[in-house]
Design an enzyme around this catalytic site. Structure first.
Site, short mmCIF file in Angstrom:
data_model
loop_
_atom_site.label_atom_id
_atom_site.label_comp_id
_atom_site.label_asym_id
_atom_site.label_seq_id
_atom_site.Cartn_x
_atom_site.Cartn_y
_atom_site.Cartn_z
N LYS A 102 0.20 -1.90 -0.18
CA LYS A 102 -0.40 0.19 0.11
C LYS A 102 0.94 1.05 -0.05
O LYS A 102 2.05 1.27 0.70
CB LYS A 102 -0.81 -0.14 1.11
CG LYS A 102 -2.30 -1.01 1.29
CD LYS A 102 -1.81 -1.18 2.41
CE LYS A 102 -2.89 -2.53 2.92
NZ LYS A 102 -1.96 -3.90 2.63
N GLU A 204 -15.17 -18.04 -2.77
CA GLU A 204 -15.59 -17.39 -0.97
C GLU A 204 -16.69 -16.67 -1.14
O GLU A 204 -17.66 -17.08 -0.19
CB GLU A 204 -14.62 -15.83 -1.11
CG GLU A 204 -12.83 -16.57 -0.98
CD GLU A 204 -12.56 -15.11 -0.48
OE1 GLU A 204 -13.12 -14.59 0.88
OE2 GLU A 204 -12.14 -14.70 -1.15
#
Ligand SMILES: [Zn+2]
Length: 336
Positions: A102, A204
Site C-alpha cells: 500500500k 469464497e
C-alpha cells in the site's frame, strides 16, 4: 488437547499481515504512532476495550485500525515483527504471510514491500524458531494496473539477493464480489514463469463459472474453497489442489453457517489435501492452535487426523525441499 496442539510444531499458510495483528499489537503500534499522551491514542484504547463480540462491523473496524497503524515505515516493520513473534509463540515453525503493498503519505508501495521484507529478515534473527516467507498479494478489487505495479516490484525484489529467498508466491485476494479473475490470468502466467507459486482465494462466494475458470487455470493452493461443489468439486479433486480452510473466518463472516457444516470435513473425508489456517487471527481473536482445536473437537478428529492435517500443510507449503524435510522431522519427533 488444546495444550497438546499448542505445543505441537505447526505450519501456517494463509495469514494476511494486517489481519494478523492482535489487539495487544495494535495497542503497541498506537503508542509508537501517537504516543501515550495523544488524544487519538486514548480514543483507540477506548475502542479496543469495547471489542468483545465478533460482529462483522467490529471486524471491519479492526481492519481500519490495522491500516491506520501500519501507515508509517516504523509501524509497518514493527507490526510485521510482532505478528511473526506471536505466531512463533504459538509454536508455528513455518509461516507464509501475505500482504498487498500500500502507498500512504509516508511511503510508496516499493517502500512498503521492502520494509515488510526487511522485517522478515530481522525476524529470522530475533525469532530463529520460525521460518517466514512472503506471498505479495493482488487485491482483485483494485484492478490490473495496481496488480501490474505490484508484480513489477516483486520481479525487482526477486533480483535482490537480500530478498529472493523470501518471496515464494503470489496471493490473489480482496473482495470476491468485485473484479474479474480473467483480467489477472496473463499476469499470473508470468508469475508462474518467474517460478512463483500461486495461492488464490477461490470460491469464497457462489460464482460457479468463475470457480471453473480458476480451477481449470490451475493454482498451487486454493484459499477457502467454500462454494466449490458439483463438477467443480470433482475437478478440484482431480487436480489435487490443496485447500486452505479458515474455520473462524468463514463462520464469523457468515459464508459457512457453523463449524459443524464447514467443508473442511468433506475434504478430509475425501482424502483431499486440506490444511487449517487462521486467515486474520487478529480480527477473529484466534490463533492456529485454537483453530486446530476447533477442528479437532468439532469433527471428533483422531491424533492421526491432526498429524495428517499438519503434515499436509508442510507438503503443500512453498518452502524449499530441504526446509520441508527439516519441518517434517520436527513434527514427526513431536508425534512419536
Ligand atoms: Zn484470506
Amino acid at each position: 488437547m488444546e495444550d497438546f496442539i499448542k505445543k505441537c510444531p505447526k505450519v501456517e499458510l494463509h495469514a494476511h499481515l494486517n489481519g494478523s495483528l492482535s489487539i495487544e499489537t495494535l495497542q503497541k503500534l498506537a503508542i509508537i504512532k501517537y504516543g501515550k499522551s495523544n488524544s487519538r491514542f486514548k480514543e483507540l484504547c477506548d475502542d479496543f476495550r469495547n471489542f468483545e463480540d465478533h460482529s462483522m462491523s467490529e471486524c471491519f473496524q479492526k481492519f481500519k485500525f490495522a491500516h491506520e497503524l501500519t501507515s508509517t515505515l516504523e509501524c509497518l516493520r514493527e507490526a510485521t515483527l510482532l505478528a511473526i513473534k506471536e505466531f512463533s509463540e504459538d509454536n508455528v515453525v513455518y509461516l507464509e504471510l501475505r500482504t498487498t503493498p500500500k502507498s500512504t503519505e509516508e511511503m510508496s508501495k516499493r517502500d512498503y514491500l521492502e520494509n515488510v521484507l526487511l522485517a522478515i529478515k530481522k525476524a529470522s534473527e530475533d525469532y530463529p524458531n520460525i521460518l517466514v516467507k512472503l506471498l505479495p498479494s493482488i487485491d482483485r478489487s483494485q484492478g490490473l494496473d495496481s496488480a501490474e505495479e505490484m508484480f513489477s516490484l516483486v520481479l525487482d525484489f526477486l533480483e535482490d539477493d537480500r530478498f529472493k529467498d523470501i518471496i515464494k508466491g503470489i496471493d490473489l485476494s480482496g473482495n470476491p464480489t468485485v473484479g474479474n479473475f480473467g483480467v489477472y490470468k496473463n499476469l499470473l502466467v508470468r508469475a508462474r514463469e518467474a517460478s512463483l507459486k500461486l495461492a488464490l482465494h477461490c470460491g469464497e462466494v457462489e460464482n460457479p463459472s468463475e470457480i471453473t475458470e480458476m480451477i481449470e487455470f490451475g493454482m498451487d493452493r486454493c484459499g477457502h474453497g467454500t462454494f466449490i461443489s458439483g463438477e467443480n468439486f470433482e475437478l478440484l479433486k482431480e487436480k489435487k489442489i490443496p485447500v486452505e480452510c479458515c474455520l473462524s473466518s468463514n463462520v464469523v463472516c457468515g459464508t459457512v453457517k457453523n463449524f459443524n457444516e464447514h467443508h473442511f470435513k468433506r475434504l478430509l473425508d475425501a482424502n483431499h489435501p486440506v490444511v487449517i489456517c487462521t486467515d486474520d487471527l487478529g480480527i477473529f481473536n484466534s490463533n492456529l492452535s485454537s483453530e486446530l482445536t476447533i477442528a479437532f473437537n468439532t469433527f471428533s478428529l483422531t491424533i492421526d487426523d491432526l498429524r495428517k492435517v499438519i503434515t499436509n500443510a508442510v507438503n503443500c507449503s512453498f518452502a524449499a525441499e530441504e526446509d520441508k524435510s527439516d519441518i517434517l522431522k520436527k513434527i514427526e519427533a513431536f508425534f512419536i
